[in-house]
Scaffold this active site. Structure first.
Site, PDB file in Angstrom:
ATOM      1  N   ARG A 220       0.761  -1.073   0.215  1.00 37.06           N
ATOM      2  CA  ARG A 220       0.095   0.062   0.260  1.00 37.06           C
ATOM      3  C   ARG A 220       0.759   1.217  -0.132  1.00 37.06           C
ATOM      4  NH1 ARG A 220      -2.187  -4.191  -1.070  1.00 37.06           N
ATOM      5  NH2 ARG A 220      -4.154  -4.789  -0.280  1.00 37.06           N
TER       6      ARG A 220
ATOM      7  N   ALA B 261       0.074   4.415   2.550  1.00 38.80           N
ATOM      8  CA  ALA B 261      -0.421   4.039   3.831  1.00 38.80           C
ATOM      9  C   ALA B 261       0.633   4.402   4.974  1.00 38.80           C
ATOM     10  CB  ALA B 261      -0.542   2.606   4.015  1.00 38.80           C
TER      11      ALA B 261
ATOM     12  N   LEU C  23       4.966   0.482   9.105  1.00 33.81           N
ATOM     13  CA  LEU C  23       4.866  -0.136  10.275  1.00 33.81           C
ATOM     14  C   LEU C  23       5.448  -1.215  10.793  1.00 33.81           C
ATOM     15  CD1 LEU C  23       1.107   0.863  10.751  1.00 33.81           C
ATOM     16  CD2 LEU C  23       3.007   2.312  11.808  1.00 33.81           C
TER      17      LEU C  23
ATOM     18  N   GLY D  61       1.900   9.122   7.443  1.00 33.89           N
ATOM     19  CA  GLY D  61       2.952   9.559   6.622  1.00 33.89           C
ATOM     20  C   GLY D  61       2.529   9.909   5.089  1.00 33.89           C
TER      21      GLY D  61
ATOM     22  N   GLU E 297       1.458  13.286   5.228  1.00 30.67           N
ATOM     23  CA  GLU E 297       2.441  14.243   5.215  1.00 30.67           C
ATOM     24  C   GLU E 297       3.284  14.322   3.913  1.00 30.67           C
ATOM     25  OE1 GLU E 297       4.379  11.796   8.534  1.00 30.67           O
ATOM     26  OE2 GLU E 297       4.191  13.790   9.525  1.00 30.67           O
TER      27      GLU E 297
ATOM     28  N   GLU F  47      -2.114   8.039  13.958  1.00 31.85           N
ATOM     29  CA  GLU F  47      -1.127   7.949  14.706  1.00 31.85           C
ATOM     30  C   GLU F  47      -1.190   7.684  16.136  1.00 31.85           C
ATOM     31  OE1 GLU F  47      -1.090   9.863  12.164  1.00 31.85           O
ATOM     32  OE2 GLU F  47       1.096  10.193  11.239  1.00 31.85           O
TER      33      GLU F  47
ATOM     34  N   ARG G 147      -2.312   4.008  16.858  1.00 30.02           N
ATOM     35  CA  ARG G 147      -0.912   3.351  16.688  1.00 30.02           C
ATOM     36  C   ARG G 147       0.060   3.594  17.791  1.00 30.02           C
ATOM     37  NH1 ARG G 147      -3.416   0.093  13.176  1.00 30.02           N
ATOM     38  NH2 ARG G 147      -3.546   0.865  11.297  1.00 30.02           N
TER      39      ARG G 147
ATOM     40  N   GLY H 168       6.002  12.200  12.293  1.00 29.81           N
ATOM     41  CA  GLY H 168       7.286  12.694  12.459  1.00 29.81           C
ATOM     42  C   GLY H 168       7.817  13.125  10.960  1.00 29.81           C
TER      43      GLY H 168
HETATM   44  C1  1HE Z   1       2.040  -1.790   5.350  1.00 29.65           C
HETATM   45  C2  1HE Z   1       1.017  -0.768   5.806  1.00 29.65           C
HETATM   46  C3  1HE Z   1       2.214   0.300   6.595  1.00 29.65           C
HETATM   47  C4  1HE Z   1      -0.332  -1.778   4.528  1.00 29.65           C
HETATM   48  N1  1HE Z   1       3.288  -0.322   6.923  1.00 29.65           N
HETATM   49  N2  1HE Z   1       3.021  -2.339   5.789  1.00 29.65           N
HETATM   50  N3  1HE Z   1      -0.455   4.155   8.409  1.00 29.65           N
HETATM   51  C5  1HE Z   1      -1.469   3.210   8.950  1.00 29.65           C
HETATM   52  O1  1HE Z   1      -1.814   3.082  10.365  1.00 29.65           O
HETATM   53  C6  1HE Z   1      -2.215   2.521   8.075  1.00 29.65           C
HETATM   54  C7  1HE Z   1      -1.914   1.156   7.907  1.00 29.65           C
HETATM   55  N4  1HE Z   1      -2.485   0.774   6.801  1.00 29.65           N
HETATM   56  C8  1HE Z   1      -3.893   0.219   6.733  1.00 29.65           C
HETATM   57  O2  1HE Z   1      -4.708   0.718   7.429  1.00 29.65           O
HETATM   58  C9  1HE Z   1      -4.340  -0.585   5.442  1.00 29.65           C
HETATM   59  O3  1HE Z   1      -3.397  -1.303   5.009  1.00 29.65           O
HETATM   60  C10 1HE Z   1      -4.974   0.079   4.441  1.00 29.65           C
HETATM   61  C11 1HE Z   1      -6.249   0.694   4.626  1.00 29.65           C
HETATM   62  C12 1HE Z   1      -3.969   1.104   3.843  1.00 29.65           C
HETATM   63  C13 1HE Z   1      -5.326  -0.777   3.010  1.00 29.65           C
HETATM   64  O4  1HE Z   1      -6.185  -1.781   3.506  1.00 29.65           O
HETATM   65  P1  1HE Z   1      -5.701  -3.201   2.576  1.00 29.65           P
HETATM   66  O5  1HE Z   1      -6.882  -4.228   3.533  1.00 29.65           O
HETATM   67  O6  1HE Z   1      -5.973  -2.738   1.207  1.00 29.65           O
HETATM   68  O7  1HE Z   1      -4.402  -3.889   2.843  1.00 29.65           O
HETATM   69  P2  1HE Z   1      -3.631  -4.741   3.979  1.00 29.65           P
HETATM   70  O8  1HE Z   1      -4.210  -5.984   4.064  1.00 29.65           O
HETATM   71  O9  1HE Z   1      -3.881  -4.182   5.330  1.00 29.65           O
HETATM   72  O10 1HE Z   1      -2.130  -4.692   3.469  1.00 29.65           O
HETATM   73  C14 1HE Z   1      -1.958  -5.197   2.498  1.00 29.65           C
HETATM   74  C15 1HE Z   1      -0.243  -5.333   2.747  1.00 29.65           C
HETATM   75  O11 1HE Z   1       0.391  -3.872   3.157  1.00 29.65           O
HETATM   76  C16 1HE Z   1       0.009  -5.788   4.094  1.00 29.65           C
HETATM   77  O12 1HE Z   1       1.326  -6.764   3.906  1.00 29.65           O
HETATM   78  P3  1HE Z   1       1.476  -8.337   3.530  1.00 29.65           P
HETATM   79  O13 1HE Z   1       2.725  -8.393   3.545  1.00 29.65           O
HETATM   80  O14 1HE Z   1       0.844  -8.911   4.940  1.00 29.65           O
HETATM   81  O15 1HE Z   1       0.621  -8.450   2.240  1.00 29.65           O
HETATM   82  C17 1HE Z   1       0.250  -4.958   5.036  1.00 29.65           C
HETATM   83  O16 1HE Z   1       0.936  -5.278   6.168  1.00 29.65           O
HETATM   84  C18 1HE Z   1       1.161  -4.111   4.354  1.00 29.65           C
HETATM   85  N5  1HE Z   1       0.797  -2.625   4.524  1.00 29.65           N
HETATM   86  N6  1HE Z   1      -0.188  -0.587   5.369  1.00 29.65           N
HETATM   87  C19 1HE Z   1       3.954  -1.365   6.591  1.00 29.65           C
HETATM   88  N7  1HE Z   1       1.770   1.303   6.866  1.00 29.65           N
HETATM   89  C20 1HE Z   1       7.142   9.563  10.421  1.00 29.65           C
HETATM   90  S1  1HE Z   1       5.943   9.125  11.165  1.00 29.65           S
HETATM   91  C21 1HE Z   1       4.568   8.638  10.415  1.00 29.65           C
HETATM   92  C22 1HE Z   1       3.501   7.970  11.479  1.00 29.65           C
HETATM   93  C23 1HE Z   1       2.511   7.195  10.302  1.00 29.65           C
HETATM   94  O17 1HE Z   1       2.597   7.297   9.362  1.00 29.65           O
HETATM   95  S2  1HE Z   1       1.266   6.469  11.268  1.00 29.65           S
HETATM   96  C24 1HE Z   1       0.089   5.894  10.284  1.00 29.65           C
HETATM   97  C25 1HE Z   1       0.505   4.435   9.872  1.00 29.65           C
END
Ligand code: 1HE
Length: 267
Positions: free
Chosen positions: A33, A70, A74, A119, A122, A142, A145, A150
């Site tokens: 994503r 995404a 994480l 992010g 961002e 954030e 989580r 950042g």
């Molecule tokens: C990821 C990430 C990620 C997906 N880091 N691997 N961001 C979040 O809290 C958002 C996290 N992501 C989600 O809520 C969902 O993935 C989505 C709504 C974006 C998409 O959902 P979906 O059902 O299409 O996909 P999925 O099954 O959740 O994920 C598919 C794959 O993408 C899966 O990996 P796989 O190897 O198991 O297939 C997930 O692990 C991977 N994936 N999002 C890592 N974010 C500088 S500080 C900034 C602080 C932040 O950004 S906090 C917000 C973080």
């Protein structure tokens, strides 16, 4: 030596440029994503440090897959189990990438879809114009989580939506989409096809003289960081250079001889 696009060594991003300098930067990690791991951030720095000197006249930032981005990777963050000072250095690299975008002097238009979260927001807020489609949604998860922004959200997202809305988004995970997202300022356009609209905007912007675009896409941001007195002075200096550029002579002549388009709404 001047870089060419073929010199970029990229794993998570692709870059193309057409003959008019309309450049496409694609986030290309759709199976994750388009989550931003450390390597992707380094690639953004490389790309956005160099594109302004490679003839890019306007840049469309788009993504493969259904989601724009995404946010922070994480899983990488979990596996790395970083110490505070290590993550502070991660954040400095994010800032480097996003500052290169915002202050780089070349218009960047983000074509958004799906998740633009954490992010990812961002990143989107470092572009100069954001175009959303019906699938686009914005959030700062954030708080849920156990994290904090950042990558500059405290500056750029607060700038877009205001402090109170940003705090609400972070505390509650509130999601904005469609008209509401436009109303609060997260994007400037809501359309059926965000990429088509982003290219239309990019082509229009690329018609402006590069020096004008340089000022618009760097000076306004710099001036926001200054006192009003210093910003007014800097504005005069920038306008002195831009408003006397050779490229504006023909445009001013066309206005004076009444051949230039007038500024009027389409009837
Ligand atoms: C990821 C990430 C990620 C997906 N880091 N691997 N961001 C979040 O809290 C958002 C996290 N992501 C989600 O809520 C969902 O993935 C989505 C709504 C974006 C998409 O959902 P979906 O059902 O299409 O996909 P999925 O099954 O959740 O994920 C598919 C794959 O993408 C899966 O990996 P796989 O190897 O198991 O297939 C997930 O692990 C991977 N994936 N999002 C890592 N974010 C500088 S500080 C900034 C602080 C932040 O950004 S906090 C917000 C973080």
């Amino acid at each position: 030596m001047k870089k060419s696009i073929d010199d970029f060594a990229l794993e998570n991003i692709t870059v193309t440029m057409d003959d008019d300098g309309i450049t496409t930067v694609t986030l290309n990690r759709p199976t994750k994503r388009n989550a931003l791991n450390a390597e992707t951030i380094e690639e953004l720095i490389e790309v956005f440090s160099n594109l302004p000197r490679m003839g890019a006249r306007a840049i469309v930032l788009r993504a493969e897959g259904d989601h724009f981005c995404a946010g922070l990777d994480l899983v990488e963050h979990h596996v790395e189990d970083r110490r505070p000072e290590e993550f502070m250095h991660v954040c400095l690299r994010w800032h480097e990438a996003f500052n290169k975008m915002e202050y780089g002097g070349v218009p960047i238009i983000a074509a958004l879809k799906g998740a633009v979260v954490g992010g990812g927001l961002e990143l989107a807020s470092s572009a100069h114009i954001r175009v959303a489609d019906q699938s686009t949604y914005f959030a700062l998860p954030e708080g849920q989580r156990g994290l904090f922004t950042g990558g500059g959200a405290t500056i750029r997202v607060a700038d877009l939506v205001g402090k109170s809305r940003m705090i609400d988004m972070m505390l509650t995970g509130r999601i904005y989409a469609k008209d509401e997202a436009i109303d609060v300022g997260l994007a400037q356009y809501l359309v059926e096809d965000s990429e088509a609209k982003a290219y239309e905007i990019a082509r229009a912007a690329a018609e402006n003289p590069p020096l004008s675009n340089f000022a618009i896409c760097s000076a306004i941001s710099h001036m926001q960081n200054m006192s009003a007195l210093d910003a007014a002075y800097a504005e005069a200096v920038v306008a002195g250079v831009v408003n006397t550029q050779p490229a504006s002579r023909a445009r001013l002549a066309a206005f004076a001889d009444k051949t230039a388009a007038r500024v009027k709404p389409k009837s």
